[in-house]
Design an enzyme around this catalytic site. Structure first.
Site, short mmCIF file in Angstrom:
data_model
loop_
_atom_site.label_atom_id
_atom_site.label_comp_id
_atom_site.label_asym_id
_atom_site.label_seq_id
_atom_site.Cartn_x
_atom_site.Cartn_y
_atom_site.Cartn_z
N LEU A 7 -59.69 -45.77 -1.94
CA LEU A 7 -59.05 -44.65 -2.62
C LEU A 7 -57.61 -44.53 -2.13
CD1 LEU A 7 -62.22 -43.95 -2.13
CD2 LEU A 7 -61.55 -41.65 -2.83
N GLY B 113 -56.35 -40.30 1.21
CA GLY B 113 -56.46 -41.75 1.36
C GLY B 113 -57.67 -42.16 2.18
N SER B 114 -58.52 -43.03 1.66
CA SER B 114 -59.77 -43.28 2.35
C SER B 114 -60.54 -44.42 1.69
CB SER B 114 -60.63 -42.01 2.33
OG SER B 114 -60.62 -41.44 1.04
N ARG B 115 -61.84 -44.51 2.04
CA ARG B 115 -62.70 -45.56 1.50
C ARG B 115 -64.14 -45.05 1.46
NH1 ARG B 115 -63.12 -51.50 4.31
NH2 ARG B 115 -65.29 -51.98 3.81
#
Length: 231
Positions: free
Chosen positions: A109, A197-199
């Protein structure tokens, strides 16, 4: 009467275009709005800039409505983003699921994506585990093992075990999870949020038919990532 109908129709269209905001974003938007008002009293141009920042914060925390496929034995995307990896991997050790590999689909993301997470299938939450860790770039493969994460083990109504992992990144420093062990959940339901912001990793059983490849875009709650094996 006739003049009121176009106005109400326009307002209805506007409501459909502007997605609702996740509750976790309200304190941030309120703080940004107050700061904007205070600054604008003395510095009008800077106030305009802060107003744009406030609008961006509200947009970041958006939670758009989604239409989730209802066909059984599907695992839908838990997040909006870009598929970064499709590999076989052992699920997070904190769940105690053993060393048998599962198929892992990782979705990255960016700060421009919707950041709420959605349940991939109908079922029941078996376990929720938080694991502290590093804040490596979320697009790195080793982020799945080394970064701070929150793991949800879901057992579907057909008996399949799925694992969804929210992973922090370089900028993301706050993971929100809103489901608990024993809770019944529905596919497409919002269950959490990662800020900035990430996963998100989805583990599905070996033998599942994965329908996406690295580089594809996903829509959380709508894009089918995999067809699960027949029960």
């Amino acid at each position: 009467m006739s003049s009121e109908k176009p106005v109400s129709h326009f307002l209805e269209l506007a409501r459909g275009m502007v997605p609702p905001m996740h509750p976790a974003g309200r304190p941030f938007v309120a703080a940004a709005a107050i700061a904007t008002l205070l600054v604008r009293l003395r510095f009008k141009r800077l106030g305009v800039v802060l107003a744009l920042v406030t609008a961006w914060v509200a947009w970041f925390f958006r939670e758009p409505k989604r239409v989730t496929p209802t066909r059984p034995n599907l695992a839908v995307a838990p997040a909006d983003g870009t598929v970064s990896h499709v590999v076989d991997a052992v699920p997070p050790a904190e769940l105690g699921l053993g060393t048998q590999p599962m198929t892992r689909v990782s979705v990255f993301l960016s700060v421009f994506d919707v950041h709420v997470q959605r349940v991939p299938a109908d079922g029941e939450i078996v376990q929720v585990s938080y694991h502290p860790g590093k804040f490596l770039s979320a697009d790195l493969d080793k982020a799945s093992e080394e970064n701070e994460r929150n793991t949800v083990w879901l057992r579907t109504n057909s008996g399949h075990d799925l694992v969804v992992v929210q992973i922090a990144g370089l900028v993301a420093r706050r993971i929100v999870c809103e489901v608990a062990e024993g809770e019944k959940v529905a596919a497409g339901q919002t269950y959490g949020l990662i800020r900035f912001g990430s996963r998100v990793d989805l583990y599905v059983p070996r033998g599942s038919r994965v329908l996406v490849e690295a580089g594809q875009r996903t829509i959380g709650g709508e894009t089918v990532l995999a067809e699960l094996p027949e029960a």
